[in-house]
Scaffold this motif. Structure first.
Motif, PDB file in Angstrom:
ATOM      1  N   PHE A  75       0.853  -1.246  -0.050  1.00  0.00           N
ATOM      2  CA  PHE A  75       0.027   0.012  -0.091  1.00  0.00           C
ATOM      3  C   PHE A  75       0.659   1.268   0.210  1.00  0.00           C
ATOM      4  N   ALA A  76       2.119   1.043  -0.212  1.00  0.00           N
ATOM      5  CA  ALA A  76       3.174   2.363  -0.401  1.00  0.00           C
ATOM      6  C   ALA A  76       2.559   3.337  -1.596  1.00  0.00           C
ATOM      7  N   GLY A  77       2.509   4.541  -1.504  1.00  0.00           N
ATOM      8  CA  GLY A  77       2.050   5.206  -2.537  1.00  0.00           C
ATOM      9  C   GLY A  77       3.169   6.199  -2.927  1.00  0.00           C
ATOM     10  N   GLY A  78       3.037   6.900  -4.014  1.00  0.00           N
ATOM     11  CA  GLY A  78       3.884   8.129  -4.362  1.00  0.00           C
ATOM     12  C   GLY A  78       5.233   7.717  -5.109  1.00  0.00           C
ATOM     13  N   GLY A  79       5.388   6.403  -5.254  1.00  0.00           N
ATOM     14  CA  GLY A  79       6.414   6.059  -6.063  1.00  0.00           C
ATOM     15  C   GLY A  79       6.412   4.989  -7.117  1.00  0.00           C
ATOM     16  N   ALA A  80       7.004   3.808  -6.783  1.00  0.00           N
ATOM     17  CA  ALA A  80       6.894   2.893  -7.994  1.00  0.00           C
ATOM     18  C   ALA A  80       5.762   1.985  -7.680  1.00  0.00           C
ATOM     19  N   ILE A 274       9.282  -3.708 -10.058  1.00  0.00           N
ATOM     20  CA  ILE A 274       9.618  -2.403  -9.665  1.00  0.00           C
ATOM     21  C   ILE A 274      11.069  -2.570  -8.657  1.00  0.00           C
ATOM     22  N   SER A 275      11.607  -3.520  -8.304  1.00  0.00           N
ATOM     23  CA  SER A 275      12.900  -3.950  -8.043  1.00  0.00           C
ATOM     24  C   SER A 275      13.444  -3.037  -7.079  1.00  0.00           C
ATOM     25  N   TYR A 276      12.921  -2.712  -6.126  1.00  0.00           N
ATOM     26  CA  TYR A 276      13.203  -1.856  -5.077  1.00  0.00           C
ATOM     27  C   TYR A 276      13.378  -0.301  -5.765  1.00  0.00           C
ATOM     28  N   GLY A 277      12.747   0.006  -6.639  1.00  0.00           N
ATOM     29  CA  GLY A 277      12.718   1.284  -6.923  1.00  0.00           C
ATOM     30  C   GLY A 277      13.605   1.406  -8.435  1.00  0.00           C
ATOM     31  N   GLY A 278      14.005   0.582  -9.068  1.00  0.00           N
ATOM     32  CA  GLY A 278      14.713   0.549 -10.114  1.00  0.00           C
ATOM     33  C   GLY A 278      15.438  -0.718 -10.670  1.00  0.00           C
ATOM     34  N   PRO A 279      15.811  -0.847 -11.964  1.00  0.00           N
ATOM     35  CA  PRO A 279      15.927   0.392 -12.899  1.00  0.00           C
ATOM     36  C   PRO A 279      14.624   0.603 -13.396  1.00  0.00           C
ATOM     37  N   SER A 280      14.579   1.964 -13.950  1.00  0.00           N
ATOM     38  CA  SER A 280      13.337   2.358 -14.542  1.00  0.00           C
ATOM     39  C   SER A 280      13.426   2.854 -15.808  1.00  0.00           C
TER      40      SER A 280
END
Length: 452
Positions: A75-80, A274-280
């Protein structure tokens, strides 16, 4: 060459070659290279290093301490945001001709990758309703930074106006890009009731020195910005370019940037974990008249001398080896493998599939909002604006109690917004009723502890 000549499983030097190198240096062993390093330094281990097998299981045990969205509700918002990626996407991008493909400077041997990038660009243009797209950037943030540089090149103005609530990490990337060009970045306030941009603040901020006006929709709070056409009008009256930040899947439901007057559109790609926020993957599109100021390479279709269709890098004015200091950006090898994944993902979904996916995400957003609104002590959503994928809720329980409850129930917690004393929730098509039920239970427990 005999197999026993190799002394390392990954390095191809033979004993003979090592000996020749040492003799050339006037040394008898490799240890002499490090003779000036103290014996008790970190480079000298008393214990023998782990074998590959031992190291694998050591890292495997460490990995079990991580929480992932396959095992825990996210439920984490605002990112990946996590999306399901069909297995065939990974299978295709793992093919040798794609996985090892470098910058495709030689079209005669890279037709497969060039065609894939051409298809990616075509899909981006169709989704954004703009004329041209490049072959991608590193991230959403770097696309935004490059958009500011591009606007500055076009109109020679020195101010970027950022409207309302935008992702703070993306804003930091923009500021970093602006620093080198000495561009001023001004962020306007948002409407505290609706969560969308404040038009009075926008009009006050945009002046004759503004090179670009930037809006995200959905914004950082998940609010879909209304009346973007009016923002475009305000920007264009002052000779500024209008840039819209978008969520790619949401374009199946909402007006694309090109239809609301955007000159540039930037966003984040889909089709990979999403892999911990990257790669993107940074997506970038613009209007035809600005194509020569656009950063990044552009792949185009052409005919060879036999009249057969082929693909080449049509524009590469960003390249340092072509224009040196006059290059439009300093992008080198970027995330083109992810652009391929993006193209495969969109092709698999198709037009109707993408719309169904967006509708499901929207439905899950409003369902989660309504379930939280049923709880006494919860304001959900906090803002009156129409939300997609993310939303803000205020919960009358302590941060510590909520975090403990989320952890107890195995929930990857929503993002804390301390300035608003609220939480930013994110959902996707992977969010289930059972996930929301568990979320409600965890918040209930935290609220009860707060009453005690």
């Amino acid at each position: 060459m005999e197999k026993d000549e190799f002394t390392h499983p990954y390095l191809g030097l033979t004993k003979k070659e090592r000996k020749e190198m040492l003799e050339y240096l006037g040394l008898t062993s490799a240890d002499e290279l490090f003779s000036d390093i103290p014996i008790r330094s970190e480079f000298h281990m008393e214990e023998q290093p782990l074998s590959e097998q031992e190291l694998f299981f050591e890292f495997y045990e460490l990995s079990k301490r991580n929480w992932n969205y396959l095992e825990h509700p996210l439920f984490a918002g605002g990112g990946a945001h996590a999306h399901y990626v069909p297995a065939v996407v990974q299978k295709i991008i793992e093919r040798g001709e794609f996985l090892t493909s470098y910058t495709p400077y030689q079209p005669e041997i890279t037709q497969g990758m060039l065609q894939a990038l051409f298809e990616y660009q075509s899909m981006v243009c169709e989704l954004t309703a703009l004329d041209v797209a490049n072959a991608s950037h590193y991230t959403y943030g770097s696309s935004l930074g490059e958009a500011a540089h591009m606007a500055h090149r076009i109109n020679s103005k020195n101010k970027v106006v950022v409207c309302g609530a935008v992702n703070p990490e993306r804003l930091e990337v923009l500021r970093a890009y602006a620093f080198g060009k000495k561009l001023a970045v001004v962020q306007t306030r948002y409407d505290e009731q609706k969560g969308s941009l404040d038009f009075d603040a926008l009009q006050s901020a945009v002046d004759d020195e503004t090179c670009m006006v930037y809006v995200e929709s959905p914004n950082y709070f998940g609010v879909v910005e209304p009346n973007l056409e009016e923002v475009a009008e305000i920007a264009h009256k002052k000779g500024a370019l209008f840039c819209v930040g978008f969520d790619m899947i949401s374009l199946a439901l909402f007006k694309p940037p090109g239809e609301v007057g955007a000159d540039i559109a930037v966003g984040e790609g889909v089709g990979f974990p999403i892999s911990y926020g990257g790669p993107s993957l940074g997506v970038f599109a613009t209007r035809k008249q600005y194509v020569r100021s656009m950063p990044g390479r552009v792949v185009g279709a052409t005919l060879d001398k036999r009249g057969k269709r082929g693909f080449v890098i049509t524009l590469q004015t960003r390249e340092q080896h072509i224009r040196r200091e006059k290059a439009t950006s300093n992008i080198t090898t970027n995330s083109a493998i992810l652009a391929l994944a993006n193209a495969v993902y969109l092709a698999l979904l198709g037009k109707s599939g993408l719309k169904k996916l967006a509708e499901r995400i929207l439905s899950n957003t409003h369902y989660t909002q309504s379930r939280l609104a049923e709880l006494k002590g919860v304001t959900s959503p906090l803002f009156k604006g129409y939300c997609y994928q993310d939303f803000v809720a205020r919960i009358q329980a302590s941060e510590q109690a909520l975090e403990k409850s989320f952890e107890k129930h195995g929930i990857i917690a929503p993002t804390r917004l301390k300035q608003l004393d609220s939480w930013l929730f994110g959902v996707s098509e992977l969010t289930t009723k059972a996930h929301v039920d568990l979320l409600v239970v965890s918040i209930k427990e935290a609220l009860e502890k707060n009453e005690v």
